[in-house]
Design a protein around this motif. Structure first.
Motif, short mmCIF file in Angstrom:
data_model
loop_
_atom_site.label_atom_id
_atom_site.label_comp_id
_atom_site.label_asym_id
_atom_site.label_seq_id
_atom_site.Cartn_x
_atom_site.Cartn_y
_atom_site.Cartn_z
N ASP A 1 0.87 -1.18 0.00
CA ASP A 1 0.00 0.00 0.00
C ASP A 1 0.90 1.23 0.00
O ASP A 1 1.65 1.47 0.95
CB ASP A 1 -0.89 0.00 1.24
N PHE A 2 0.86 1.96 -1.11
CA PHE A 2 1.67 3.18 -1.25
C PHE A 2 0.74 4.39 -1.26
O PHE A 2 0.81 5.23 -2.16
CB PHE A 2 2.49 3.12 -2.55
N GLY A 3 -0.16 4.45 -0.30
CA GLY A 3 -1.10 5.57 -0.24
C GLY A 3 -2.21 5.37 -1.26
O GLY A 3 -3.08 4.53 -1.08
N LYS A 4 -2.16 6.13 -2.34
CA LYS A 4 -3.20 6.03 -3.36
C LYS A 4 -3.04 4.81 -4.26
O LYS A 4 -3.95 4.44 -4.99
CB LYS A 4 -3.21 7.29 -4.24
N ARG A 5 -1.86 4.20 -4.21
CA ARG A 5 -1.59 3.07 -5.10
C ARG A 5 -1.40 1.79 -4.29
O ARG A 5 -0.58 1.73 -3.39
CB ARG A 5 -0.33 3.37 -5.91
N LYS A 6 -2.17 0.77 -4.65
CA LYS A 6 -2.03 -0.54 -4.01
C LYS A 6 -1.49 -1.51 -5.06
O LYS A 6 -1.77 -1.36 -6.25
CB LYS A 6 -3.38 -1.01 -3.47
N MET A 7 -0.71 -2.47 -4.62
CA MET A 7 -0.10 -3.39 -5.56
C MET A 7 -0.02 -4.78 -4.94
O MET A 7 0.28 -4.93 -3.75
CB MET A 7 1.31 -2.89 -5.90
N GLU A 8 -0.31 -5.78 -5.76
CA GLU A 8 -0.18 -7.17 -5.34
C GLU A 8 0.86 -7.84 -6.23
O GLU A 8 0.77 -7.76 -7.46
CB GLU A 8 -1.52 -7.90 -5.47
N LEU A 9 1.86 -8.46 -5.61
CA LEU A 9 2.90 -9.18 -6.34
C LEU A 9 2.84 -10.65 -5.96
O LEU A 9 2.50 -10.98 -4.82
CB LEU A 9 4.30 -8.70 -5.94
N VAL A 10 3.21 -11.51 -6.89
CA VAL A 10 3.41 -12.92 -6.56
C VAL A 10 4.89 -13.21 -6.74
O VAL A 10 5.45 -13.00 -7.81
CB VAL A 10 2.54 -13.84 -7.45
N GLU A 11 5.51 -13.63 -5.65
CA GLU A 11 6.92 -14.02 -5.67
C GLU A 11 7.00 -15.52 -5.92
O GLU A 11 6.35 -16.31 -5.23
CB GLU A 11 7.58 -13.71 -4.32
N THR A 12 7.82 -15.91 -6.89
CA THR A 12 8.11 -17.31 -7.14
C THR A 12 9.62 -17.50 -7.00
O THR A 12 10.38 -16.85 -7.72
CB THR A 12 7.66 -17.74 -8.56
N ILE A 13 10.04 -18.35 -6.07
CA ILE A 13 11.46 -18.57 -5.86
C ILE A 13 12.00 -19.46 -6.99
O ILE A 13 11.49 -20.55 -7.22
CB ILE A 13 11.73 -19.21 -4.48
N THR A 14 13.01 -18.95 -7.69
CA THR A 14 13.59 -19.69 -8.81
C THR A 14 14.95 -20.31 -8.45
O THR A 14 15.42 -21.19 -9.16
CB THR A 14 13.71 -18.78 -10.05
N LYS A 15 15.56 -19.84 -7.37
CA LYS A 15 16.78 -20.47 -6.86
C LYS A 15 16.99 -19.99 -5.43
O LYS A 15 16.93 -18.81 -5.15
CB LYS A 15 18.00 -20.10 -7.70
N GLN A 16 17.24 -20.94 -4.54
CA GLN A 16 17.53 -20.60 -3.16
C GLN A 16 18.76 -21.39 -2.76
O GLN A 16 18.70 -22.59 -2.58
CB GLN A 16 16.34 -20.95 -2.25
N ASP A 17 19.88 -20.71 -2.71
CA ASP A 17 21.15 -21.34 -2.37
C ASP A 17 21.88 -20.43 -1.37
O ASP A 17 22.97 -19.94 -1.64
CB ASP A 17 21.98 -21.57 -3.64
#
Length: 151
Positions: free
Chosen positions: A55-71
């Motif tokens: 939530d950036f005040g007037k702007r809301k955003m939804e992201l989907v994070e997909t892990i492609t490498k975890q090392d």
């Protein structure tokens, strides 16, 4: 658009990774983060998905994070998708000679609609600035315990 940002965190690699590899800590350095909800896969592991709401005040955003490498402790890669944009991010962590941590963040932004393509073309510095802000926020959190979370 592709760019690389780098920052030195004056803490040992193990300590930095411990703070970085925590969903609970994200609110302390990702300004605007309202919630992080696990969707699928084993949390923190390859293929895991998480929904991030901002939530950036007037702007809301939804992201989907997909892990492609975890090392960890050396690498963490993920793709962040939202309406109109995909961000492919590669994060590298290494110890410096002084016992600090170098964080190298490579970003590739891929617009998926005309509006975001125009925004990327007209405002490339805004994307780079946001990355630098989050990296600086994380540095302050890791080094001093400073949080951007609202009380």
């Amino acid at each position: 658009m592709t760019y690389t940002t780098e920052i030195i965190i004056e803490k040992p690699l193990e300590e930095v990774i411990k703070k970085m590899n925590s969903t609970e800590n994200m609110k302390h350095w990702q300004e605007g983060l309202v919630s992080a909800e696990h969707i699928s896969g084993s949390p923190g592991e390859f293929g895991a998905k998480m929904k991030l709401n901002y939530d950036f005040g007037k702007r809301k955003m939804e992201l989907v994070e997909t892990i492609t490498k975890q090392d960890f402790p050396s690498e963490f890669h993920a793709t962040y998708s939202t309406k109109g944009m995909r961000n492919i991010q590669q994060n590298y962590f290494e110890s410096t000679d002084r016992g600090h941590t170098r964080w190298i963040c490579k970003n590739e932004f891929q617009p998926t609609n005309f509006m975001m393509n125009a925004m990327l073309f007209l405002m490339p510095r805004a994307f780079k600035k946001q990355t630098k802000t989050y990296m600086g926020n994380f540095k302050n959190f890791a080094e001093k315990g400073t949080s951007v979370a609202h009380a």
